[in-house]
Design an enzyme around this catalytic site. Structure first.
Site, PDB file in Angstrom:
ATOM      1  N   GLU A  51       0.843  -1.200   0.000  1.00 22.51           N
ATOM      2  CA  GLU A  51       0.000   0.000   0.000  1.00 22.51           C
ATOM      3  C   GLU A  51       0.877   1.250   0.000  1.00 22.51           C
ATOM      4  O   GLU A  51       2.016   1.219   0.486  1.00 22.51           O
ATOM      5  CB  GLU A  51      -0.887  -0.024   1.264  1.00 22.51           C
ATOM      6  N   ASN A 210     -12.120  -1.301  -0.910  1.00 26.18           N
ATOM      7  CA  ASN A 210     -11.421  -1.895   0.232  1.00 26.18           C
ATOM      8  C   ASN A 210     -12.117  -1.461   1.514  1.00 26.18           C
ATOM      9  O   ASN A 210     -12.428  -0.270   1.675  1.00 26.18           O
ATOM     10  CB  ASN A 210      -9.963  -1.411   0.267  1.00 26.18           C
ATOM     11  N   GLU A 211     -12.375  -2.416   2.384  1.00 24.44           N
ATOM     12  CA  GLU A 211     -13.023  -2.116   3.675  1.00 24.44           C
ATOM     13  C   GLU A 211     -14.138  -1.095   3.460  1.00 24.44           C
ATOM     14  O   GLU A 211     -14.150  -0.012   4.063  1.00 24.44           O
ATOM     15  CB  GLU A 211     -11.982  -1.674   4.722  1.00 24.44           C
ATOM     16  N   TYR A 287      -6.673  -9.156  11.349  1.00 30.81           N
ATOM     17  CA  TYR A 287      -5.389  -8.895  12.003  1.00 30.81           C
ATOM     18  C   TYR A 287      -5.469  -9.429  13.420  1.00 30.81           C
ATOM     19  O   TYR A 287      -6.429  -9.135  14.135  1.00 30.81           O
ATOM     20  CB  TYR A 287      -5.108  -7.385  12.050  1.00 30.81           C
ATOM     21  N   GLU A 340      -6.066  -9.276   3.517  1.00 33.34           N
ATOM     22  CA  GLU A 340      -5.183  -8.644   4.516  1.00 33.34           C
ATOM     23  C   GLU A 340      -5.164  -9.536   5.747  1.00 33.34           C
ATOM     24  O   GLU A 340      -6.217  -9.851   6.302  1.00 33.34           O
ATOM     25  CB  GLU A 340      -5.663  -7.244   4.898  1.00 33.34           C
ATOM     26  N   GLN A 389       1.895  -6.290   5.671  1.00 29.02           N
ATOM     27  CA  GLN A 389       2.203  -5.903   4.307  1.00 29.02           C
ATOM     28  C   GLN A 389       3.646  -6.297   4.000  1.00 29.02           C
ATOM     29  O   GLN A 389       4.426  -6.524   4.919  1.00 29.02           O
ATOM     30  CB  GLN A 389       2.015  -4.418   4.118  1.00 29.02           C
TER      31      GLN A 389
HETATM   32  O1  AHR Z   1      -2.847  -2.556   6.373  1.00 29.08           O
HETATM   33  C1  AHR Z   1      -3.149  -1.326   6.971  1.00 29.08           C
HETATM   34  C2  AHR Z   1      -4.620  -0.985   6.857  1.00 29.08           C
HETATM   35  O2  AHR Z   1      -5.372  -1.921   7.575  1.00 29.08           O
HETATM   36  C3  AHR Z   1      -5.207  -1.036   5.483  1.00 29.08           C
HETATM   37  O3  AHR Z   1      -5.010   0.140   4.763  1.00 29.08           O
HETATM   38  C4  AHR Z   1      -6.665  -1.226   5.743  1.00 29.08           C
HETATM   39  O4  AHR Z   1      -7.322  -1.907   4.703  1.00 29.08           O
HETATM   40  C5  AHR Z   1      -6.680  -1.988   7.052  1.00 29.08           C
HETATM   41  O5  AHR Z   1      -7.561  -1.458   7.950  1.00 29.08           O
END
Ligand code: AHR
Length: 537
Positions: A51, A210-211, A287, A340, A389
């Protein structure tokens, strides 16, 4: 002994009064069922995410053609070399949240004439402390053609996320035209030729936002379903089968957010059931470590276990979302895409411009191994997964600061696990005394995955115990080992990590393994990731 008897014997042994975190005798079991295939492991499950955030693109990937740092047309050579080593299958770009603020037109045409724009992350409190630079004010030097070149150099497919929040379907169509229209056919094909590529990029993977429930527009699922329909109607195809990936939920260990998956799919099929044909994959983000976001290098044994437990939540998240998808997609046309994932910690020792970066430790290596094993075990459900990432960020494989470059512990896990790519995932049963993680939670004592390509069996296993080895009987149901080699990633200290001063503090060790037959004993080292590569007779 029949499989069921064998399992129940092992389970009885495991249950026989073994206290959590006790010393482990030979009471574990790893059983690989060679006649029970799960599905092909798409190489794309080993994908990456890049990103325009912090120092991922600028400095991480792009160093510029005139840099003293070895580069290939401005792209960091060491990064390309390592991604080729990993056989990186796919790279996602340009975000993340950045994607829904990005106008692709800013990143095409002569580099010197491209506009400088405020980066999406400019408001972040950490970045506010950084001096002005490309992390705050994006010079657009790295645009579509540069990203495609990066993918080509690495041998990876591009996966591009469209801007649904602040651009239109027409803009999206024209981005596809810029990328895919035949050589010399359109004005945008000429722009592309001016950017160095007369031939089309033939991008097939397109993320539709995205999101979209958050930074991607604060949509409700029913509203996003409308946007998905608009953005995927009559997109120019140029003879390709475009693969649209819908924006899915941001799951957490406490809340899988299945309501987004159901809400989006219900509204999509309510319009017309055949709209499912437009949806190649539905994404999910997860995450671990998002609550508390502790220090990446300072943790207790309890925190070690808690993080590994959180990583393992991916298993139930994949299962829950897959089940919800099946309620609307009876024919199972749509796959899940985890675009992600990773362990998110709060430390940024590299400084404010390196937003969300930290030094990954052995704990993050085990998080990654646990996650990749989950993906292998659910191979039939998943089309693609992208580690978040790639460089200088969350769950990063590399740290890159000016001319210094180091592969992290996570890189080594990807390097070990690449042997699973393209294999046939096999059912594998592990059993070993559980480990208490506090608050009534328990983590298994051994877990992993297995895959087969021809006569080559690959078995990966994580022993999460911070200090104790775990002995196990390994049983190959339906086959026999002829020869084998083993690779182990571990370190005496659970906080071990690689950094610029200690680039090889944690590195895998490979050696021949003396195993044969359909059953053998193996001891898995404490806090370790083990890969057994077995040639079957
Ligand atoms: O990876 C960092 C951020 O986490 C990304 O931009 C977003 O999609 C997520 O919330």
């Amino acid at each position: 002994m029949k499989r069921r008897e064998f399992l129940s014997t092992a389970l009885a042994v495991a249950a026989a009064g073994l206290a959590p975190r006790s010393g482990h005798a030979s009471n574990g079991l790893v059983e690989i069922l060679l006649d029970e295939p799960i599905g092909a492991i798409a190489p794309e499950l080993y994908g990456h995410f890049t990103e325009h955030i912090g120092e991922v693109v600028y400095n991480g990937i792009w160093v510029g053609e005139n840099s003293k740092i070895p580069n290939l047309g401005g792209i960091r050579k060491a990064l390309v070399d390592h991604l080729r080593q990993l056989r990186a299958p796919v790279i996602r770009w340009p975000g993340g949240c950045f994607a829904d603020s990005y106008n692709w037109r800013d990143g095409v045409g002569p580099r010197a004439q491209r506009p400088v724009r405020t980066n999406f992350w400019d408001n972040d409190t950490q970045l506010c402390k950084a001096p002005d630079g490309p992390q705050k004010y994006d010079p657009n030097t790295f645009g579509t053609a540069e990203f495609m070149r990066f993918c080509q150099l690495c041998g990876a497919q591009p996966y591009v996320a469209a801007n649904v929040r602040s651009l239109t379907p027409h803009d999206f169509d024209e981005w596809v035209e810029y990328c895919n229209s035949p050589a010399g056919s359109t004005t945008l094909a000429q722009t592309r030729a001016g950017d160095g590529s007369r031939e089309p990029f033939n991008v097939t993977y397109w993320g539709i936002g995205n999101e979209s429930w958050g930074c991607g527009g604060d949509f409700r699922p029913e509203e996003y379903a409308v946007q998905f329909r608009r953005f995927t109607s009559w997109v120019p195809e140029y003879g390709l089968k475009l693969r649209f990936i819908g924006s899915g939920p941001g799951a957490s260990a406490d809340d899988p957010q299945v309501s987004w998956t159901r809400g989006f799919l219900a509204n999509l099929v309510a319009t017309r059931a055949d709209l499912l044909d437009r949806l190649y994959g539905l994404s999910m983000h997860y995450y671990c470590g998002t609550t508390g976001k502790g220090n990446s290098l300072e943790y207790s044994a309890d925190e070690w276990y808690q993080m590994l437990w959180q990583a393992d939540v991916m298993d139930s998240l994949v299962a829950q979302h897959w089940q919800a998808m099946g309620e609307y997609d009876k024919e199972r046309k749509v796959k899940l895409v985890v675009d992600e994932w990773g362990a998110w910690h709060s430390t940024t020792p590299l400084g404010p411009p390196y937003l969300f970066s930290y030094v990954p430790s052995l704990r993050d290596a085990l998080v990654s191994a646990i996650t990749l094993d989950v993906f292998n075990r659910h191979a039939e459900k998943l089309a693609m997964c992208n580690d978040a990432q790639l460089v200088n960020n969350i769950n990063t494989l590399f740290l890159a600061v000016e001319d210094r470059f180091v592969p992290t512990t996570i890189f080594h896990v990807f390097d070990m696990y690449k042997s699973h790519q393209g294999g046939r995932s096999l059912r594998m049963v592990c059993d070993a005394p559980e480990i208490s993680c506090g608050k009534g939670k328990h983590l298994w004592g051994l877990a992993g995955s297995a895959s087969l390509q021809g006569k080559k069996l690959v078995v990966t296993v994580v022993n999460p115990h911070a200090s104790e080895p775990q002995a196990a009987e390994v049983s190959l149901r339906g086959g026999e080992a002829k020869s084998a080699q083993v690779t182990v990633l571990t370190a005496p200290d659970i906080h071990a990590h690689n950094d610029f001063d200690h680039p090889a503090a944690v590195a895998p060790k490979t050696e021949p393994a003396s195993v044969s037959g359909s059953r053998f004993s193996w001891t898995f080292q404490p806090a370790s990731v083990t890969k057994l590569e077995i040639d079957l007779a």
